[in-house]
Enzyme design. Structure first.
Site, PDB file in Angstrom:
ATOM      1  CG  ASP A  61       7.577  -7.400  -1.230  1.00  0.00           C
ATOM      2  OD1 ASP A  61       6.866  -7.246  -2.225  1.00  0.00           O
ATOM      3  OD2 ASP A  61       8.284  -8.403  -1.032  1.00  0.00           O
ATOM      4  CB  THR A  94       3.596 -10.722  -3.007  1.00  0.00           C
ATOM      5  OG1 THR A  94       3.926  -9.371  -2.670  1.00  0.00           O
ATOM      6  CG2 THR A  94       4.611 -11.235  -4.006  1.00  0.00           C
ATOM      7  CB  THR A  95      -0.006  -7.429  -0.776  1.00  0.00           C
ATOM      8  OG1 THR A  95       1.322  -7.121  -0.378  1.00  0.00           O
ATOM      9  CG2 THR A  95      -0.955  -7.103   0.348  1.00  0.00           C
ATOM     10  CG  ASP A 387       8.582  -6.241  -5.816  1.00  0.00           C
ATOM     11  OD1 ASP A 387       9.329  -7.230  -5.831  1.00  0.00           O
ATOM     12  OD2 ASP A 387       7.889  -5.917  -4.832  1.00  0.00           O
TER      13      ASP A 387
END
Length: 526
Positions: A61, A94-95, A387
């Protein structure tokens, strides 16, 4: 020259040095999480190095990785911040947001080397961002009017989100769990009603969705283990005054009987408090703080179930799902809102006993019980499922969805490339760089899967040029395929947030020409 007028110890980087420092820091952070992108991304082990805590966690994550890294570079901190915002706003991507920002800055570095001014690059990027957003909105699909199709969309979004997580091998099972939990919320989007409990033992597929609320606590000794039509008083109050607190004080008595009188006075005080609580007409008492033996005995004699040390989150969640409120004084029972539920009972999960609240006043409440072989596995499974739940709750509010698998990035890049020739001046070069950065996203995903990224991305561009705008990367077979047929969907809001946040952050970093590190203020007399 300016440093002559600055306080001693102040450091200053100017011009190209400052810009290069920003680029290097931000690109290094993007490269750090780049290998975790996509369904075939790798994991990172995060190990704490303090003497008190040397625990490890295994995750892919992006937000979790970036939060754990100590960073000194100011531009790198900007990337960490946008990953945190993406995590708070949407829960997924997020990445992607950190990697896309890094790729934009990599392209900007080449343009700066060609003597193109940063403000010109920013203008070109804004035009490219508008063209990309327009293409994204045109490609979005909304099935909110058809409940069955919308549920399929939610299921496919959950599958896509979990494909890059630890739960990928059981993604269909956990996608159904997540969709069932979110559909119970009835568009409220309040994740407080969905609780996740981790119990080591068994395997991941032993996880299940429990309607109602589960509290990992114990019922008091000698009290009923099952209560129907429960009336619950939720409190945050001290229940330990049956013991005399004489530490740090001095009590002079001329006989032991006087000590007994003081103890009895304390007990009378506690009896009065317990009577006030019982007079609320309750049969269940849940307290955030400890309940000592004497009040526990009083509740047992009154046939009341008491639960102690329900932590702050547990008390808040319980108040939300049972319709009660947290009380700390008990003088006015008529002003206290009691929680209600049909049944409270003690049940077993694995080797542990927990308390289940069924038929809560808020029918939206549910608990996902996660099982797994180790605590590290359960922690990562919880992050993955959280998530998916966040993305689904956002999709219930913003119901549009788009194709995944690198499809939309190529689609947006194509729209930007189409717009660029009509723009005069060097801004067109910045737009082309923006399109190249977008195409880097499917390239990185393919590289992480061990495939020939150049071959796959050129095939993908050709397919989109031929009008097949739903084509993306099939990462399980190493070829391009129709994302609609594979059921690879993503949230429109998530992708839009990635596009806007990454481009705005890259623009902000690009416009920096000085970095000033201020000296700490010296205390007087030191």
């Amino acid at each position: 020259m300016e440093q002559a007028y600055m306080e001693q110890g102040t450091q200053m980087d100017k011009g190209d040095n400052a810009r290069m420092s920003s680029f290097v820091g931000a690109i290094a952070i993007a490269d750090l999480v780049k290998t975790t992108l996509g369904p075939k991304g790798m994991d990172k082990i995060l190990q704490r190095v303090s003497q008190q805590d040397q625990s490890i966690s295994v995750t892919n994550d992006g937000a979790t990785i970036l939060k754990a890294v100590n960073i000194d570079n100011p531009a790198a901190k900007v990337l960490v911040d946008i990953a945190k915002v993406q995590d708070d706003e949407v829960g997924d991507g997020t990445t992607s947001v950190a990697v896309f920002c890094g790729e934009l800055l990599r392209e900007a570095e080449k343009l700066i080397a060609q003597r193109i001014h940063p403000q010109t690059i920013c203008k070109g990027w804004r035009l490219a961002r508008d063209a990309a957003r327009k293409a994204l909105e045109e490609h979005a699909r909304d099935n909110a009017a058809n409940e069955e199709k919308f549920r399929d969309d939610l299921f496919n979004i959950a599958r896509t989100t979990l494909s890059s997580k630890l739960l990928t091998h059981d993604k269909d099972y956990f996608s159904n769990l997540a969709v069932d939990a979110v559909m119970r919320l009835k568009k409220s989007g309040n994740l407080d009603y969905i609780q996740i409990i981790k119990k080591s033992g068994g395997q991941l597929r032993d996880s299940y969705l429990e309607s109602g609320f589960i509290m990992d606590k114990k019922i008091g000794i000698g009290q009923p283990k099952r209560i129907e039509n429960a009336k619950i008083l939720i409190a945050n109050t001290s229940m330990d005054t049956d013991k005399i607190k004489i530490y740090g004080s001095r009590v002079r008595v001329d006989a032991m009987s006087k000590v007994a009188e003081i103890e009895e006075a304390e007990k009378d005080k506690m009896r009065g408090k317990c009577k006030k609580i019982i007079d609320h007409g309750i049969n269940v008492f849940v307290n955030r703080q400890l309940i000592y033996n004497f009040p526990e005995q009083i509740f047992a004699e009154a046939g009341i179930m008491s639960i102690e040390h329900a932590d702050f989150d547990g008390v808040e969640h319980l108040a939300a799902v049972t319709g009660g409120e947290v009380a700390s004084t008990f003088d006015h029972p008529e002003l206290v809102e009691l929680g209600k539920c049909d049944l409270i009972e003690e049940v077993m999960i694995g080797e542990d006993k927990v308390i289940r609240f069924s038929g809560c006043a808020s029918g939206e409440a549910c608990t996902i019980v996660l099982r797994g072989a180790s605590n590290h596995l359960l922690d990562e499974a919880e992050r993955s499922l959280h998530d998916a739940l966040c993305v689904l709750t956002q999709t219930v509010k913003e119901t549009r969805t788009i194709c995944g698998g690198g499809c939309t990035e190529v689609l947006m890049a194509q729209a930007v490339d189409k717009e660029a020739p009509s723009i005069p001046g060097k801004k067109a070069l910045a737009m082309e760089a923006f399109a190249r950065a977008l195409r880097q996203m499917p390239t990185i995903v393919a590289d992480n899967g061990g495939y020939d990224s150049a071959e796959l991305v050129t095939q993908l561009r050709a397919a989109h040029a031929a009008g097949n705008d739903s084509y993306g990367l099939d990462m399980y077979n190493g070829k391009i395929a129709c994302m609609d047929e594979l059921g690879v969907r993503e949230s429109f809001k998530s992708k839009l947030q990635v596009l806007m946040s990454a481009s705005e952050a890259a623009e902000m970093i690009l416009r920096v020409d000085d970095i000033i590190k201020c000296a700490p203020r010296q205390r007087e007399g030191h």
